[in-house]
Design an enzyme around this catalytic site. Structure first.
Site: not given
Ligand SMILES: CC(C)(COP(=O)(O)OP(=O)(O)OC[C@H]1O[C@@H](n2cnc3c(N)ncnc32)[C@H](O)[C@@H]1OP(=O)(O)O)[C@@H](O)C(=O)NCCC(=O)NCCS
Length: 188
Positions: A157
């Protein structure tokens, strides 16, 4: 189902019927992502089905090559009378006054749920889902609530420019402190 392709997975906008058909799969993804007890899925089902009927509801799914759900985000247009809207309004009026409440709540999209399957997190799926969900929604703001603390969701976020709307806020009936975050649309 409207398909959108990116990186190594496919994104699709789900219709209400498609979402209903995938509800058990979506809820089990939610329970796994949030690390909630399995019974949570049954409790959530009626609420998620009610959300589908709300004005401006839309859902984006991330699907793998077997058509299995690896991520999901949905939301709808916020409006008076919705429980979340009234809770946030109460907090904003108390802490920042009527004008601040009006500014945030007059025209917004509520990002209600966003989850990625644990084994598929950290690959950009969450960011892709969020961007696609709010693309062209037509509202001035997007708002969401998330538990206080550090998490991958927070980093996402913040990376996308969400600002503090309310911090350490307690929704009625929930002992956990929440943050309400928001930003103007469109995302860059
Ligand atoms: C929050 C959530 C939806 C984010 O989804 P995600 O797919 O993990 O998110 P992203 O991949 O876009 O980003 C996560 C990390 O991956 C990294 N990333 C993005 N693309 C990437 C790639 N191609 N290769 C490597 N890393 C990558 C991002 O920089 C980010 O790093 P950071 O966490 O250190 O900042 C997920 O982690 C989740 O489901 N969490 C648990 C449930 C939750 O909390 N939901 C929200 C409730 S409010």
């Amino acid at each position: 189902m409207t398909a959108m392709s990116s990186r190594h997975r496919r994104y699709a906008r789900l219709s209400g019927d498609e979402f209903r058909a995938r509800l058990p799969e979506a809820l089990s993804l939610y329970v796994a992502a949030m690390n909630y007890p399995p019974g949570t899925a049954e409790q959530r089902a009626p609420m998620w089905l009610t959300h589908v009927l709300r004005d401006g509801w839309r859902c984006v799914a991330a699907l793998d090559s077997d058509d299995a759900l690896v991520g999901l985000a949905y939301g709808y247009r916020g409006s008076q009378g919705q429980w979340w809207h009234e809770q946030v309004r109460r907090g904003l009026v108390e802490r920042a006054g009527e004008q601040a409440a009006e500014r945030w709540l007059a025209d917004y999209f509520e990002l209600t749920e966003i989850h990625v399957r644990p084994d598929r997190q950290g690959r950009g799926t969450g960011e892709d889902l969020l961007r696609r969900l709010v693309e062209d929604v037509g509202q001035r703001h997007v708002l969401l609530s998330t538990p206080e603390g550090t998490s991958r969701a927070w980093k996402l976020y913040r990376r996308l420019g969400f600002l503090d709307v309310l911090r350490d806020y307690h929704f009625a009936g929930d002992p956990r402190p929440f943050a309400i975050l928001g930003r103007t649309l469109p995302l860059e």
